[in-house]
Design a protein around this motif. Structure first.
Motif, PDB file in Angstrom:
ATOM      1  N   HIS A 189       0.830  -1.208   0.000  1.00  0.00           N
ATOM      2  CA  HIS A 189       0.000   0.000   0.000  1.00  0.00           C
ATOM      3  C   HIS A 189       0.861   1.253   0.000  1.00  0.00           C
ATOM      4  CE1 HIS A 189      -4.326  -1.106   0.607  1.00  0.00           C
ATOM      5  NE2 HIS A 189      -3.780  -2.278   0.887  1.00  0.00           N
ATOM      6  N   LEU A 190       1.960   1.232   0.754  1.00  0.00           N
ATOM      7  CA  LEU A 190       2.790   2.425   0.906  1.00  0.00           C
ATOM      8  C   LEU A 190       3.719   2.648  -0.286  1.00  0.00           C
ATOM      9  CD1 LEU A 190       3.787   1.957   4.657  1.00  0.00           C
ATOM     10  CD2 LEU A 190       2.116   3.600   3.759  1.00  0.00           C
ATOM     11  N   LEU A 191       4.326   1.553  -0.791  1.00  0.00           N
ATOM     12  CA  LEU A 191       5.416   1.686  -1.758  1.00  0.00           C
ATOM     13  C   LEU A 191       5.192   0.955  -3.074  1.00  0.00           C
ATOM     14  CD1 LEU A 191       8.385   1.250   0.745  1.00  0.00           C
ATOM     15  CD2 LEU A 191       7.515   3.391  -0.215  1.00  0.00           C
ATOM     16  N   GLY A 192       4.110   0.180  -3.165  1.00  0.00           N
ATOM     17  CA  GLY A 192       3.834  -0.518  -4.410  1.00  0.00           C
ATOM     18  C   GLY A 192       4.379  -1.930  -4.442  1.00  0.00           C
ATOM     19  N   PRO A 193       4.206  -2.614  -5.575  1.00  0.00           N
ATOM     20  CA  PRO A 193       4.580  -4.024  -5.688  1.00  0.00           C
ATOM     21  C   PRO A 193       6.087  -4.248  -5.613  1.00  0.00           C
ATOM     22  CG  PRO A 193       4.002  -3.145  -7.836  1.00  0.00           C
ATOM     23  CD  PRO A 193       3.652  -2.079  -6.828  1.00  0.00           C
ATOM     24  N   VAL A 194       6.435  -5.522  -5.446  1.00  0.00           N
ATOM     25  CA  VAL A 194       7.831  -5.932  -5.264  1.00  0.00           C
ATOM     26  C   VAL A 194       8.276  -6.720  -6.489  1.00  0.00           C
ATOM     27  CG1 VAL A 194       9.386  -7.311  -3.826  1.00  0.00           C
ATOM     28  CG2 VAL A 194       7.505  -6.012  -2.773  1.00  0.00           C
ATOM     29  N   ARG A 195       9.521  -6.478  -6.930  1.00  0.00           N
ATOM     30  CA  ARG A 195      10.006  -7.203  -8.115  1.00  0.00           C
ATOM     31  C   ARG A 195      11.010  -8.306  -7.767  1.00  0.00           C
ATOM     32  NH1 ARG A 195      13.652  -2.244 -10.288  1.00  0.00           N
ATOM     33  NH2 ARG A 195      11.608  -1.459 -10.875  1.00  0.00           N
ATOM     34  N   ARG A 196      11.821  -8.086  -6.707  1.00  0.00           N
ATOM     35  CA  ARG A 196      12.823  -9.083  -6.322  1.00  0.00           C
ATOM     36  C   ARG A 196      12.994  -9.081  -4.816  1.00  0.00           C
ATOM     37  NH1 ARG A 196      17.728  -7.527 -10.419  1.00  0.00           N
ATOM     38  NH2 ARG A 196      17.241  -5.486  -9.551  1.00  0.00           N
ATOM     39  N   VAL A 197      13.421 -10.223  -4.271  1.00  0.00           N
ATOM     40  CA  VAL A 197      13.662 -10.313  -2.830  1.00  0.00           C
ATOM     41  C   VAL A 197      14.919 -11.132  -2.567  1.00  0.00           C
ATOM     42  CG1 VAL A 197      11.190 -10.195  -2.313  1.00  0.00           C
ATOM     43  CG2 VAL A 197      12.302 -12.431  -2.471  1.00  0.00           C
ATOM     44  N   THR A 198      15.523 -10.880  -1.416  1.00  0.00           N
ATOM     45  CA  THR A 198      16.636 -11.683  -0.903  1.00  0.00           C
ATOM     46  C   THR A 198      16.333 -11.991   0.552  1.00  0.00           C
ATOM     47  OG1 THR A 198      18.200 -10.547  -2.362  1.00  0.00           O
ATOM     48  CG2 THR A 198      19.121 -11.803  -0.513  1.00  0.00           C
ATOM     49  N   GLY A 199      16.406 -13.257   0.943  1.00  0.00           N
ATOM     50  CA  GLY A 199      16.024 -13.633   2.293  1.00  0.00           C
ATOM     51  C   GLY A 199      17.042 -14.494   3.008  1.00  0.00           C
ATOM     52  N   MET A 200      16.954 -14.510   4.337  1.00  0.00           N
ATOM     53  CA  MET A 200      17.721 -15.414   5.188  1.00  0.00           C
ATOM     54  C   MET A 200      16.823 -15.820   6.342  1.00  0.00           C
ATOM     55  SD  MET A 200      21.596 -13.840   5.263  1.00  0.00           S
ATOM     56  CE  MET A 200      22.267 -15.421   5.775  1.00  0.00           C
ATOM     57  N   SER A 201      17.059 -17.010   6.888  1.00  0.00           N
ATOM     58  CA  SER A 201      16.181 -17.495   7.954  1.00  0.00           C
ATOM     59  C   SER A 201      16.942 -18.406   8.911  1.00  0.00           C
ATOM     60  CB  SER A 201      14.993 -18.263   7.361  1.00  0.00           C
ATOM     61  OG  SER A 201      15.426 -19.450   6.718  1.00  0.00           O
ATOM     62  N   SER A 202      16.322 -18.622  10.089  1.00  0.00           N
ATOM     63  CA  SER A 202      16.908 -19.526  11.080  1.00  0.00           C
ATOM     64  C   SER A 202      15.798 -20.058  11.970  1.00  0.00           C
ATOM     65  CB  SER A 202      17.965 -18.801  11.928  1.00  0.00           C
ATOM     66  OG  SER A 202      17.375 -17.737  12.654  1.00  0.00           O
ATOM     67  N   ARG A 203      16.141 -21.036  12.795  1.00  0.00           N
ATOM     68  CA  ARG A 203      15.191 -21.625  13.740  1.00  0.00           C
ATOM     69  C   ARG A 203      15.907 -21.802  15.069  1.00  0.00           C
ATOM     70  NH1 ARG A 203      12.512 -26.546  11.306  1.00  0.00           N
ATOM     71  NH2 ARG A 203      14.291 -27.772  11.995  1.00  0.00           N
ATOM     72  N   LEU A 204      15.392 -21.151  16.113  1.00  0.00           N
ATOM     73  CA  LEU A 204      16.056 -21.163  17.411  1.00  0.00           C
ATOM     74  C   LEU A 204      16.005 -22.526  18.066  1.00  0.00           C
ATOM     75  CD1 LEU A 204      17.401 -19.538  19.707  1.00  0.00           C
ATOM     76  CD2 LEU A 204      15.106 -19.033  20.569  1.00  0.00           C
ATOM     77  N   ARG A 205      14.840 -23.183  18.009  1.00  0.00           N
ATOM     78  CA  ARG A 205      14.687 -24.485  18.670  1.00  0.00           C
ATOM     79  C   ARG A 205      13.736 -25.362  17.884  1.00  0.00           C
ATOM     80  NH1 ARG A 205      11.735 -20.709  21.859  1.00  0.00           N
ATOM     81  NH2 ARG A 205      13.590 -20.259  23.088  1.00  0.00           N
ATOM     82  N   ASP A 206      13.811 -26.659  18.104  1.00  0.00           N
ATOM     83  CA  ASP A 206      12.988 -27.623  17.370  1.00  0.00           C
ATOM     84  C   ASP A 206      11.696 -27.963  18.092  1.00  0.00           C
ATOM     85  OD1 ASP A 206      14.826 -27.802  15.293  1.00  0.00           O
ATOM     86  OD2 ASP A 206      15.966 -29.381  16.299  1.00  0.00           O
ATOM     87  N   GLU A 207      11.550 -27.479  19.326  1.00  0.00           N
ATOM     88  CA  GLU A 207      10.324 -27.701  20.086  1.00  0.00           C
ATOM     89  C   GLU A 207       9.921 -26.417  20.790  1.00  0.00           C
ATOM     90  OE1 GLU A 207      10.237 -32.382  21.488  1.00  0.00           O
ATOM     91  OE2 GLU A 207      11.076 -30.877  22.843  1.00  0.00           O
ATOM     92  N   ARG A 208       8.630 -26.292  21.038  1.00  0.00           N
ATOM     93  CA  ARG A 208       8.097 -25.182  21.822  1.00  0.00           C
ATOM     94  C   ARG A 208       7.223 -25.766  22.931  1.00  0.00           C
ATOM     95  NH1 ARG A 208       9.159 -19.532  20.016  1.00  0.00           N
ATOM     96  NH2 ARG A 208      10.625 -19.922  18.304  1.00  0.00           N
ATOM     97  N   VAL A 209       7.100 -25.033  24.032  1.00  0.00           N
ATOM     98  CA  VAL A 209       6.298 -25.493  25.165  1.00  0.00           C
ATOM     99  C   VAL A 209       5.114 -24.554  25.348  1.00  0.00           C
ATOM    100  CG1 VAL A 209       6.262 -26.010  27.627  1.00  0.00           C
ATOM    101  CG2 VAL A 209       8.337 -26.464  26.291  1.00  0.00           C
TER     102      VAL A 209
END
Length: 367
Positions: A189-209
């Motif tokens: 809404h603010l800046l318009g559509p996106v043409r390309r992205v670059t991402g990175m991700s991680s996972r802190l733990r394999d279980e949640r309580v």
């Protein structure tokens, strides 16, 4: 909309209460049927609505007294429910994200197009005075040419408050697909559509309580990334940096900031409809000036996007339509794919910026 529009609701979990509260105050909408996997829950909700009955999903989507299906199921069920409704020529408006996968979302939009029915999707929070006032400031040249934006969502995880948080940590969940739709939709809404992205991700733990409710102390498996960061390149050239995380405790970062040649805007949480928009102009650097609400649905609540969808026509498309939802979903899935591959991803979808919302008093949108 003429005669009262008849809505059937599928999925009566936590979010349904907000929709029911909103729609109950709108005389142009009637809730005629409700369905849930828990039949007793459907019967309890129906008993509190003057014209509604409890039904199975199959009964509801085929019912002649349902014009539009409001799909409030978990993400993994979004496509199945929507496709069943579309097969019976029902319009569909659903909770975000549009589907759990991009392929499912494409199948939904293709089916809707082929059947000539309409498909819409939350979030509608971006139609409130918060995001819309910020957009009006940008469109009015208050910050000059937009150059960059930051968007930040950090929380320790939904298992701390949700009684059944399992789906947040399965395919279709995670912080990006759960909370990211608010931020990505706001950035569109603010800046318009996106043409390309670059991402990175991680996972802190394999279980949640789970920490509250009847399941307190129960461990649940984590199958998705729980911290995702990325850069979005908008068609207009602006670069947005997005961070969504279930692995942090808190943050002091503004939910969204937009930086331009002539100033910076601080934009309120896009998970809320309102909030203070502030401007720091270049010629008064370091001083924040609050902006009065200048656009958006006043005192909006969840469900206003459905009303906007129902009132759309050929001259004014739905602002929370499937086109925005599909593009948002591709932005998010492309970020996850980029994080996995280590390569920048080029998007295949695009969208026009939705028509801005003028300042609409509550009495007008609740009619």
């Amino acid at each position: 909309m003429g005669d009262s529009h008849r809505v059937g609701i599928v999925g009566l979990g936590n979010i349904s209460r907000a929709y029911l509260d909103t729609l109950a105050r709108v005389p142009s909408v009637r809730i005629t049927a409700v369905a849930d996997l828990d039949r007793s829950r459907a019967e309890a909700v129906a008993s509190a609505l003057p014209e509604a009955r409890a039904a199975t999903v199959d009964e509801l989507v085929a019912s002649p007294d349902v014009d539009t299906v409001l799909n409030l199921t978990i993400p993994a069920a979004h496509a199945d429910v929507a496709l069943a409704a579309i097969a019976h020529d029902r319009d569909v408006y659903g909770e975000k994200p549009l589907a759990a996968t991009l392929d499912e979302a494409r199948a939904m939009t293709a089916a809707a197009d082929a059947s000539g029915v309409r498909l819409g999707c939350a979030p509608d929070t971006v139609l409130g005075t918060g995001t819309q006032t910020a957009r009006a400031a940008i469109d009015g040249g208050r910050i000059g040419r937009p150059l960059a934006a930051t968007a930040v969502m950090v929380t320790p995880g939904h298992e701390r408050w949700h009684p059944n948080p399992d789906f947040y940590y399965r395919a279709g969940g995670g912080p990006l697909l759960d909370m990211g739709p608010y931020y990505v939709a706001a950035l569109i809404h603010l800046l318009g559509p996106v043409r390309r992205v670059t991402g990175m991700s991680s996972r802190l733990r394999d279980e949640r309580v789970i920490t509250g409710g009847e399941r307190a102390g129960e461990r649940i498996r984590v199958e998705v990334a729980t911290h995702v960061s990325g850069v979005l390149e908008h068609d207009g050239g602006a670069l947005s940096t997005l961070t969504t995380s279930f692995d942090g405790t808190a943050t002091t970062a503004a939910p969204i900031e937009v930086h331009g040649e002539l100033g910076t805007l601080s934009v309120p949480d896009p998970n809320h409809f309102d909030g203070e928009v502030r401007l720091a102009p270049l010629d008064d650097a370091g001083t924040w000036h609050p902006l009065a609400p200048a656009a958006g649905y006043v005192d909006a609540a969840r469900g206003v996007g459905l009303l906007d969808f129902l009132r759309a026509d050929a001259s004014r498309p739905a602002r929370a339509g499937a086109d925005v939802a599909l593009h948002s979903l591709e932005v998010m899935t492309a970020l996850l794919e980029s994080a996995e591959s280590g390569e920048r991803a080029v998007l295949t979808t695009t969208v026009e910026r939705p028509v801005p919302v003028p300042l609409v008093p509550a009495a007008d949108w609740r009619r």
